[in-house]
Design an enzyme around this catalytic site. Sequence first.
Site, PDB file in Angstrom:
ATOM      1  N   LYS A  56       0.801  -1.218   0.000  1.00  9.07           N
ATOM      2  CA  LYS A  56       0.000   0.000   0.000  1.00  9.07           C
ATOM      3  C   LYS A  56       0.837   1.273   0.000  1.00  9.07           C
ATOM      4  O   LYS A  56       0.453   2.275  -0.596  1.00  9.07           O
ATOM      5  CB  LYS A  56      -0.964  -0.027   1.179  1.00  9.07           C
ATOM      6  CG  LYS A  56      -2.022  -1.098   1.020  1.00  9.07           C
ATOM      7  CD  LYS A  56      -3.064  -1.032   2.100  1.00  9.07           C
ATOM      8  CE  LYS A  56      -4.115  -2.110   1.878  1.00  9.07           C
ATOM      9  NZ  LYS A  56      -5.159  -2.105   2.899  1.00  9.07           N
TER      10      LYS A  56
ATOM     11  N   LYS B 197      -1.979   2.255   9.217  1.00  6.18           N
ATOM     12  CA  LYS B 197      -2.384   1.153   8.340  1.00  6.18           C
ATOM     13  C   LYS B 197      -1.215   0.207   8.095  1.00  6.18           C
ATOM     14  O   LYS B 197      -0.079   0.648   7.892  1.00  6.18           O
ATOM     15  CB  LYS B 197      -2.860   1.692   6.980  1.00  6.18           C
ATOM     16  CG  LYS B 197      -4.176   2.434   7.018  1.00  6.18           C
ATOM     17  CD  LYS B 197      -4.589   2.806   5.594  1.00  6.18           C
ATOM     18  CE  LYS B 197      -5.946   3.482   5.556  1.00  6.18           C
ATOM     19  NZ  LYS B 197      -6.335   3.804   4.160  1.00  6.18           N
TER      20      LYS B 197
ATOM     21  N   GLY C 243      -8.882  -6.056   4.729  1.00 10.18           N
ATOM     22  CA  GLY C 243      -9.976  -6.476   5.597  1.00 10.18           C
ATOM     23  C   GLY C 243     -10.005  -5.793   6.949  1.00 10.18           C
ATOM     24  O   GLY C 243     -10.581  -6.305   7.902  1.00 10.18           O
ATOM     25  N   GLY C 244      -9.362  -4.620   7.036  1.00 12.07           N
ATOM     26  CA  GLY C 244      -9.406  -3.857   8.275  1.00 12.07           C
ATOM     27  C   GLY C 244      -8.379  -4.270   9.310  1.00 12.07           C
ATOM     28  O   GLY C 244      -8.271  -3.664  10.378  1.00 12.07           O
TER      29      GLY C 244
ATOM     30  N   GLU D 118      -9.859   1.981  -5.537  1.00 16.12           N
ATOM     31  CA  GLU D 118     -10.767   2.334  -4.443  1.00 16.12           C
ATOM     32  C   GLU D 118     -10.428   3.728  -3.906  1.00 16.12           C
ATOM     33  O   GLU D 118      -9.261   4.048  -3.690  1.00 16.12           O
ATOM     34  CB  GLU D 118     -10.688   1.293  -3.330  1.00 16.12           C
ATOM     35  CG  GLU D 118     -10.976  -0.119  -3.841  1.00 16.12           C
ATOM     36  CD  GLU D 118     -11.496  -1.044  -2.764  1.00 16.12           C
ATOM     37  OE1 GLU D 118     -11.566  -0.641  -1.598  1.00 16.12           O
ATOM     38  OE2 GLU D 118     -11.830  -2.189  -3.114  1.00 16.12           O
TER      39      GLU D 118
ATOM     40  N   GLU E 218      -6.663   2.313  -2.294  1.00 14.11           N
ATOM     41  CA  GLU E 218      -5.886   1.137  -2.693  1.00 14.11           C
ATOM     42  C   GLU E 218      -6.380   0.642  -4.044  1.00 14.11           C
ATOM     43  O   GLU E 218      -7.429   1.062  -4.522  1.00 14.11           O
ATOM     44  CB  GLU E 218      -6.002   0.014  -1.650  1.00 14.11           C
ATOM     45  CG  GLU E 218      -7.399  -0.543  -1.485  1.00 14.11           C
ATOM     46  CD  GLU E 218      -7.472  -1.635  -0.432  1.00 14.11           C
ATOM     47  OE1 GLU E 218      -6.424  -2.009   0.123  1.00 14.11           O
ATOM     48  OE2 GLU E 218      -8.589  -2.116  -0.165  1.00 14.11           O
TER      49      GLU E 218
ATOM     50  N   ASN F  94      -7.262  -2.990  -6.022  1.00 13.85           N
ATOM     51  CA  ASN F  94      -7.425  -4.442  -5.974  1.00 13.85           C
ATOM     52  C   ASN F  94      -7.150  -4.991  -7.367  1.00 13.85           C
ATOM     53  O   ASN F  94      -7.868  -4.665  -8.315  1.00 13.85           O
ATOM     54  CB  ASN F  94      -8.836  -4.817  -5.521  1.00 13.85           C
ATOM     55  CG  ASN F  94      -9.046  -4.507  -4.057  1.00 13.85           C
ATOM     56  OD1 ASN F  94      -8.216  -4.858  -3.226  1.00 13.85           O
ATOM     57  ND2 ASN F  94     -10.127  -3.842  -3.726  1.00 13.85           N
TER      58      ASN F  94
ATOM     59  N   ARG G  14      -7.670  -7.661  -9.049  1.00 21.16           N
ATOM     60  CA  ARG G  14      -8.446  -8.890  -9.246  1.00 21.16           C
ATOM     61  C   ARG G  14      -9.901  -8.526  -9.525  1.00 21.16           C
ATOM     62  O   ARG G  14     -10.273  -7.366  -9.425  1.00 21.16           O
ATOM     63  CB  ARG G  14      -8.375  -9.756  -7.984  1.00 21.16           C
ATOM     64  CG  ARG G  14      -8.827  -8.980  -6.739  1.00 21.16           C
ATOM     65  CD  ARG G  14      -8.992  -9.845  -5.516  1.00 21.16           C
ATOM     66  NE  ARG G  14      -9.116  -9.066  -4.300  1.00 21.16           N
ATOM     67  CZ  ARG G  14     -10.227  -8.470  -3.873  1.00 21.16           C
ATOM     68  NH1 ARG G  14     -11.328  -8.530  -4.610  1.00 21.16           N
ATOM     69  NH2 ARG G  14     -10.247  -7.796  -2.738  1.00 21.16           N
TER      70      ARG G  14
END
Length: 453
Positions: free
Chosen positions: A116, A158, A164-165, A275, A288, A290, A292
């Site tokens: 990230k 982070k 997933g947090g 996102e 971020e 993803n 996929r």
Amino acid sequence: MFKKILIANRGEIALRIIRTCREMGIKSVAVYSTADRDSLHVRFADEAVCIGPPASKDSYLSIPNIISAAELTNADAIHPGYGFLSENAKFSAICAEYGIKFIGATAEQIEKMGDKASAKETMKQAGVPTVPGSDGLIPDVKTGIKLANEIGYPIILKATAGGGGRGMRIVWNDDEFEPAWDSARQEAGAAFGNNGIYLEKFVEDPRHIEIQVIGDQYGKVCHLSERDCSIQRRHQKLVEEAPSPFITPELREKMGEAAIKGAQAVNYEGAGTIEFLVDKHRNFYFMEMNTRIQVEHPVTEEVINFDLIKEQIKVAAGIPISGKSYEPTMHAIECRINAEDPFNNFRPSPGRITNFHSPGGHGVRVDTHVYAGYTIPPNYDSMIAKLICIAQTREEAINTMERALREFVIEGVKTTIPLHIRLMRDPNFRAGNFTTKFMETFDLTEYPDEEVE
């Protein structure tokens, strides 16, 4: 075009990919753990190979077992779906070594966007708006506190390898910094084997809005509009919709252009999602990427009438995209149906489904791998179905969703269907008045109704 595709996944996404393969005249290979031998994806594939015991590490995360299955069945491509190995750079690289096409991003692209901190730097250089924060990882508490004061509290810590947090902590002042730092590092190290932490300004009252992109092997990228994923619990999405009730046409154009710039910055190949956090003033910031297909991809498919799985396969086969970006022409909402008890802190509810009736009618789509008599194993994610409803307007889509949820019968286990019915009836949700904090104050007992117990 590929002759045979192995699907390195399970459940509804494996079945979703099998269906498109069949329509394209491509043979499919399912892989399964011993816990999944009765799953529908195993029944509907042309071939099926058992790759190990129930534990994910010994089956769906076992690269040697999956590669062996591909060689055994002469598959010339592997589709990883989402989760498991879908964003594993090592797996993508090994597929290339064995001459098997990985239907997804290259190892280099996954590495660049998977970390990230480096992803944020890549986006910043590409001119994509990013949240103010640290340049790379924070070396120690003292440096972190100094930077937090420069940026201004609240800030969020982070995990650089997070998802997933996990490994995330919101910090409101200097006194909270060190305990939050310690717990975030500990959680990140345990979850990802990497305790690297970076820092960002915490955006208050944000919306979580993502842009779907597709890139081909020739440098061309397009966007397929947005999805609003703000209804979530503990960073896990519950409801997704397109278009977002918060986005204006002008903002959609700006965010779409930014997403294309970001994907082009890494020469992105395949389907991916950029996102963003969007604040109440409609400023947007990269969060971020993803690399996929997403769980919620059907929402986009329905509002633009476009098969994203087919496009992934075509791109992987070297077919160029048109380069045309898409605007939504309908409204779609997806509810994730999980085998969890929403009245008991969302406790997982694995077990045997004794009765199953899927809703139908105009504007209703159900993606699922379960049926009456199926036993939900306790080893995997609790999502057992996705209910997608499509209509001309948002209000009509919500009404269709509430009707379809009431038709949906799953007995023998607890599910989140009652939660979703209550959501569809909530005045703030219906008005589009929500942020990522919505579920923190949502009262499940607000709408008592015998039908939804």
